[in-house]
Enzyme design. Structure first.
Site, PDB file in Angstrom:
ATOM      1  N   ASN A   1       0.827  -1.199   0.000  1.00 39.01           N
ATOM      2  CA  ASN A   1       0.000   0.000   0.000  1.00 39.01           C
ATOM      3  C   ASN A   1       0.866   1.257   0.000  1.00 39.01           C
ATOM      4  OD1 ASN A   1      -1.901   1.986   0.359  1.00 39.01           O
ATOM      5  ND2 ASN A   1      -3.079   0.854   1.876  1.00 39.01           N
ATOM      6  N   ASP A   2       1.446   1.583   1.127  1.00 39.45           N
ATOM      7  CA  ASP A   2       2.193   2.838   1.211  1.00 39.45           C
ATOM      8  C   ASP A   2       3.372   2.896   0.241  1.00 39.45           C
ATOM      9  OD1 ASP A   2       0.490   3.693   3.188  1.00 39.45           O
ATOM     10  OD2 ASP A   2       1.717   2.873   4.801  1.00 39.45           O
TER      11      ASP A   2
END
Lengths: 462, 95
Positions: A388-389
């Protein structure tokens, strides 16, 4: 040849073999042989120690060696690769404990023999015990957080930085005092006790996502404590091996901090993610496009170039083997599959590589961020699994984002992006990810393993 | 403690830095497991503490230290080898 000379030669040989061993790790093909050399070095050093004239009784030594081997074997052979971070943190605890206990034993023996301990030796002993003790408890907390018997979120309390600094100042004061007053054993043991507290308080406020830095740092501290042991007892192989470990941990912590765009001090004192402070863009008005397994499979089956971006979510779902199976199917159809590995993918440096290697993914398909980031533009599909990040374009574009400036994988530049996601929940940093709403991306919802199995099934029947 | 030991430390740290920076990210986990195993070299101190009959405390602490260090040596080298054995190249290279 006197026994002392024999042991000195064995230590010299061990030092050289350790260096060769670590050098082997610069090449994947030579790594195993290198480590064999290092293991031989260890054996030589152990034998060289056992022949020393000071060593007079072997009974208890044997007990320790056998017990240690019995504990070590399961730690080496039975621990699954997914549990590697907590296992390593656990071992740092053992290593630091050994160094600390040797320090205490040396100090106690010298004192009870009425010897005067000189300033240099006392400094080394104090340093050894201080760093050793804080590494024991610090690694224990890291172990607890990674093994999830302690909460992974940062545990914060009022004035935590002030309390920590106060503790550190008192410990430093005791350090100075005991160096000049070696007979003041109360100061020595009080410093030891404070160091264990410092270790606890240092790591408790650090969140699970920052553990790669903590593990690396503890690796470095354990090495430095070992080196200090070498200074205290005048043993060069300990100094050398400790320095090698210290350097390794230090470099890894820098690599990790850089990959998260954070400074050391920020990781240690920042309590990242304790509260979502910076106001970032919300998902309001943005629509993420879902995709069916059938359509996603179609895109993958016809893709000529696919880049897989695995994240910690993949490891949690234990989906490594499914990824490899899917990759093999794509390759069968004439496509090329590469893997883009972000430095902080996983819970410790290089963790993702080990997980994929275990699933029989050839290592020459695993690419570091700098090697592959320019290749995304040519890729037909970027398949993001549980990451995600590390693929959030806000790190490049949105100065208001907490992760702004963090080096990311340019998955958004691929022609199509397929994101395997459990839900629309945010990543560790708690930040909305623009990638999910981008025009070229679509989301396949569900457990990563299930989704991959569906994709595999679709491609097989197509 | 001799000042020459400081030379040894500084030079070893320098060699370590030079080598470790060349270890690819691919092998960072095995690297950490390996340094963990090598840190078991504190055995050279703990064996002496456990076996020289200095006093009871020294023997007790020494035996615990030997156990911890030996666990790191055995476990560390085994797991490093286990990991490294999994790293394989693609069998057929298609260009």
């Amino acid at each position: 040849m006197s026994r002392e000379v024999v042991s000195q030669i064995s230590y010299l040989a061990a030092s050289v073999l350790f260096i060769f061993g670590l050098r082997g790790l610069t090449k994947p093909d030579k790594a195993r042989r290198g480590m064999l050399l290092a293991a031989v070095g260890m054996l030589v050093a152990i034998i060289g120690t056992l022949v020393k004239t000071e060593v007079v009784s072997y009974g208890w030594i044997l007990v320790g060696l056998v017990l240690g081997s019995l504990i070590g074997y399961p730690l080496g052979m039975w621990v699954p690769m997914t549990a590697m971070p907590q296992r390593i943190a656990f071992s740092h605890m053992f290593g630091a404990l050994a160094a600390t206990l040797v320090g205490v034993s040396e100090y106690f023996t010298d004192l009870s023999n009425g010897e005067t301990i000189g300033i240099p030796k006392m400094s080394a002993l104090a340093f050894e015990v201080l760093f050793g003790a804080l590494t024991v408890t610090g690694s224990f907390v890291a172990f607890g957080k990674l093994a999830e018997f302690l909460p992974g979120r940062p545990i914060t309390y009022k004035n935590q930085n002030a309390i920590n600094l106060g503790l550190a100042a008192v410990a430093a004061g005791l350090f100075a005092y005991v160096v000049f007053n070696p007979e003041a054993s109360w100061a020595f043991y009080l410093m030891l006790a404070l160091a264990t507290l410092i270790g606890l308080f240092l790591v408790l406020p650090i969140g699970g996502a920052d553990m790669p830095v903590v593990i690396s740092l503890m690796n470095s501290y354990a090495g430095l404590a070992a080196s200090a042991t070498g200074f205290a007892i005048g043993n060069e192989v300990l100094i050398i091996a400790g320095a090698l470990d210290g350097a390794s941990g230090f470099i890894l912590s820098i690599v990790m901090s850089r990959a998260m765009n954070r400074s050391f001090t920020n990781v240690l004192f920042g309590a990242f993610g304790s509260a979502p402070t910076a106001s970032t863009r919300t998902s309001e008005g943005l629509v993420a496009a879902p995709i069916s397994a059938e359509d996603a499979a179609l895109q993958l089956a016809h893709a000529r170039s696919v880049i897989v971006v695995p994240g910690y979510g993949m490891a949690v779902a234990q989906a490594q083997h499914q990824i490899r199976e899917l990759a093999e199917l794509i390759e069968k159809n004439g496509g090329e599959v590469r893997y883009a590995i972000h430095p902080v993918a996983g819970r410790m440096p290089g963790h993702m590589n080990v997980l994929l290697a275990e699933a029989n993914v050839p290592y020459d398909r695993l690419y570091e961020m700098d090697e592959i980031n320019d290749r995304f533009e040519e890729a037909d599909v970027a398949l993001v699994i549980g990451a995600n990040d590390v693929v959030n374009p806000a790190a490049r574009t949105d100065p208001g984002s907490p992760i702004y400036g963090m080096p990311i994988l340019n998955a958004d530049k691929a022609k199509r992006v397929i994101v395997l996601k459990r839900s629309m929940a945010t990543g560790f940093a708690g930040i909305e990810n623009d990638l999910f709403y981008a025009e070229n991306s679509s989301l396949l919802f569900g457990d990563a393993k299930d989704s991959l199995q569906k994709l595999i099934g679709e491609i097989k029947t197509a | 403690m001799a000042f020459a030991d400081v030379y040894v430390f500084v030079l070893a740290a320098f060699v370590g830095y030079q080598i470790i920076t060349r270890v690819p990210a691919l092998l960072h986990t095995p690297l950490m497991a390996a340094t963990n195993a090598i840190s078991g070299i504190s055995l050279v101190g703990s064996l002496v503490a456990a076996g020289s009959d200095r006093n009871t405390l020294s023997t007790v602490l020494g035996v615990i230290a030997v156990t911890c260090a030996m666990a790191n040596v055995v476990g560390g080298f085994l797991i490093t080898d286990r990991m490294l054995s999994m790293f394989r190249r693609a069998e057929k290279k298609q260009n």
